[in-house]
Design a protein around this motif. Structure first.
Motif, PDB file in Angstrom:
ATOM      1  N   GLY A   1      75.534 -20.276  58.117  1.00  0.00           N
ATOM      2  CA  GLY A   1      75.203 -21.495  57.387  1.00  0.00           C
ATOM      3  C   GLY A   1      74.375 -21.248  56.145  1.00  0.00           C
ATOM      4  N   ALA A   2      73.780 -20.055  56.023  1.00  0.00           N
ATOM      5  CA  ALA A   2      73.000 -19.731  54.822  1.00  0.00           C
ATOM      6  C   ALA A   2      73.895 -19.582  53.600  1.00  0.00           C
ATOM      7  CB  ALA A   2      72.202 -18.450  55.046  1.00  0.00           C
ATOM      8  N   GLY A   3      75.185 -19.388  53.809  1.00  0.00           N
ATOM      9  CA  GLY A   3      76.137 -19.274  52.698  1.00  0.00           C
ATOM     10  C   GLY A   3      76.334 -17.853  52.226  1.00  0.00           C
ATOM     11  N   THR A   4      75.240 -17.192  51.851  1.00  0.00           N
ATOM     12  CA  THR A   4      75.318 -15.809  51.362  1.00  0.00           C
ATOM     13  C   THR A   4      74.113 -15.022  51.882  1.00  0.00           C
ATOM     14  OG1 THR A   4      74.098 -16.342  49.352  1.00  0.00           O
ATOM     15  CG2 THR A   4      76.514 -16.464  49.227  1.00  0.00           C
ATOM     16  N   ALA A   5      74.233 -13.697  51.829  1.00  0.00           N
ATOM     17  CA  ALA A   5      73.119 -12.827  52.208  1.00  0.00           C
ATOM     18  C   ALA A   5      73.413 -11.408  51.757  1.00  0.00           C
ATOM     19  CB  ALA A   5      72.887 -12.854  53.725  1.00  0.00           C
ATOM     20  N   ALA A   6      72.348 -10.653  51.529  1.00  0.00           N
ATOM     21  CA  ALA A   6      72.467  -9.216  51.276  1.00  0.00           C
ATOM     22  C   ALA A   6      72.284  -8.497  52.612  1.00  0.00           C
ATOM     23  CB  ALA A   6      71.400  -8.758  50.286  1.00  0.00           C
ATOM     24  N   PHE A   7      72.917  -7.334  52.763  1.00  0.00           N
ATOM     25  CA  PHE A   7      72.801  -6.636  54.041  1.00  0.00           C
ATOM     26  C   PHE A   7      72.752  -5.124  53.852  1.00  0.00           C
ATOM     27  CE2 PHE A   7      77.304  -6.204  53.274  1.00  0.00           C
ATOM     28  CZ  PHE A   7      77.689  -5.051  53.929  1.00  0.00           C
ATOM     29  N   VAL A   8      72.179  -4.455  54.836  1.00  0.00           N
ATOM     30  CA  VAL A   8      72.191  -2.997  54.932  1.00  0.00           C
ATOM     31  C   VAL A   8      72.496  -2.644  56.375  1.00  0.00           C
ATOM     32  CG1 VAL A   8      70.914  -0.848  54.684  1.00  0.00           C
ATOM     33  CG2 VAL A   8      70.454  -2.737  53.122  1.00  0.00           C
ATOM     34  N   SER A   9      73.496  -1.805  56.578  1.00  0.00           N
ATOM     35  CA  SER A   9      73.863  -1.350  57.909  1.00  0.00           C
ATOM     36  C   SER A   9      73.816   0.169  57.926  1.00  0.00           C
ATOM     37  CB  SER A   9      75.267  -1.839  58.279  1.00  0.00           C
ATOM     38  OG  SER A   9      75.667  -1.336  59.543  1.00  0.00           O
ATOM     39  N   THR A  10      73.178   0.744  58.938  1.00  0.00           N
ATOM     40  CA  THR A  10      73.076   2.199  59.021  1.00  0.00           C
ATOM     41  C   THR A  10      73.399   2.693  60.424  1.00  0.00           C
ATOM     42  OG1 THR A  10      70.709   2.101  59.526  1.00  0.00           O
ATOM     43  CG2 THR A  10      71.325   2.369  57.210  1.00  0.00           C
TER      44      THR A  10
END
Length: 417
Positions: A57-66
């Motif tokens: 529901g936030a619409g967009t987001a930045a992410f980091v996956s490791t």
């Protein structure tokens, strides 16, 4: 008289209370629900699914996956860093595998089975996945291309948009599959920290496909997962210690030099604009992987191909090119293995029989292919075989025990470096 007096007092009390109750209801109707109520107001067992909905529901987001492989020589880290647009079902991330020079070389080569050397950009748009290395054109893997090429595309196709996020293959996919059993720790800022467990076979889905060879032998020890939700109930981080998964791999003789295996995921910049898509139609070149690539097993003797730029760290899927153009391999031919031995035999891998057949194909190849030192000595091969043991009833023709080895291989010359 006493009864009537009591009744009058009750009616008066009701009359006095009604305006107060009505006023309270009217005030509540204009107020917003407390932050995170859509998540934290749910039963505990349903809060992770509600958190996934709140995050989208936030619409967009930045992410980091490791995914971090720890060894005596340091850590090798498989990382994806980018942005996601939940509403449009798109994502874009810079991906790559980083390791120090002191990291065990043999193990690093194994890890590169799912991570081509160098950096690459990966983007998703619903069911399609786009890959680009350096300044190359975007290579588009549609569901049709994935179906055509099969498991070899798994480590790219596995990132296509899913139910939890537009970029799949991360802990975000596993969080809604975990069920909280204990109330979370509540922090001063309103965030919550949960500690839950995953089945090892579920946690193993984070691994590259070629490292999932433990099959049903993942064991029974649970994987610990720590999940943090913010005050609004959105997922902000998840971390898992994959020690039980690593132990199962060790039992299979895999990643024996790796002593620590951890996964992590972090979300930031909710609702902020971010580049979360692949080709935007603004002139960027796009090629359909299904049209420009081919399984190496389908190439005839003499054909040349490039193994780079496919987004896949494998020689199973290649780009056929003219032999006058830059290429990595030249096909010697396709060979079959079909051996039978009496009795039950431990023949090990059938690859050695494929190597014998490829040696024959190499000896029969035109001599001018090797002139000028264009190709390295020897040859490469790609394929697989199966070993089976059959038993027939005594007294019948051909009765007894027999071990057979069958398989198919592609043999090729490798361009000298």
């Amino acid at each position: 008289m006493g009864t009537l007096k009591t009744a009058r007092h009750r009616r008066a009390a009701v009359a006095l209370l009604l305006p107060v109750l009505i006023g309270t209801a009217g005030c509540g109707a204009g107020e917003k629900a407390p932050a995170g109520e859509a998540v934290y107001g749910q039963p505990l067992a349903e809060q992770f699914q509600a958190a996934t909905d709140a995050t989208r529901g936030a619409g967009t987001a930045a992410f980091v996956s490791t995914l971090t492989y720890g060894a005596a020589g340091g850590d090798a880290v498989q990382r994806a860093r980018g942005n996601q647009d939940y509403e449009r079902g798109t994502s874009r991330a810079d991906t790559g595998l980083d390791a120090p020079r002191t990291f065990p070389k043999g193990t690093l080569e194994l890890l590169r089975g799912a991570a081509p050397e160098g950096k690459q950009v990966l983007a998703t748009a619903d069911d399609d996945v786009y890959v680009r290395n350096g300044g190359s054109a975007w290579l588009k893997y549609t569901p049709e291309a994935v179906s055509k090429f099969g498991e070899a595309t798994g480590d790219v196709a596995g990132h296509a948009a899913g139910d939890a996020a537009p970029y799949s293959g991360t802990l975000a996919d596993l969080v809604p599959r975990a069920i909280p059993r204990e109330a979370p720790e509540r922090r001063a800022d309103g965030s919550r920290v949960y500690r839950v467990v995953l089945l090892p076979e579920v946690a193993a889905e984070l691994l590259p496909r070629h490292l999932r060879g433990a099959g049903d032998a993942w064991g029974t020890e649970s994987v610990g997962l720590t999940v943090k939700l913010d005050a609004d109930g959105r997922l902000v981080s998840a971390a898992a210690d994959l020690a039980p998964v690593l132990a199962a791999l060790h039992d299979q003789g895999m990643l024996v030099e790796v002593k620590r295996l951890r996964a992590a995921y972090e979300l930031t910049a909710f609702g902020e604009p971010g580049k979360a898509e692949g080709p935007s139609g603004g002139g960027e070149a796009v090629e359909d992987a299904g049209e420009v690539l081919a399984p190496v097993a389908t190439l005839e003797a003499g054909r040349c191909a490039a193994t780079g730029g496919t987004g896949l760290a494998t020689e199973e899927i290649v780009r056929p090119v003219d032999c006058a153009d830059r290429h990595d391999i030249r096909v010697l031919g396709q060979v079959e293995v079909d051996r039978a031995f009496s009795g039950k035999r431990d023949v090990g891998s059938g690859d050695r029989y494929g190597r014998v057949e490829c040696g024959r194909a190499d000896a029969a190849a035109p001599k001018d292919w090797r002139r000028g030192g264009r190709y390295a000595d020897g040859f490469g091969m790609r394929g697989k075989s199966e070993v089976s043991v059959s038993v027939t009833m005594d007294g019948e023709p051909g009765s007894g025990t027999e071990t057979t080895v069958t398989g198919s291989y592609t043999c090729f010359l490798i361009v000298a470096r």
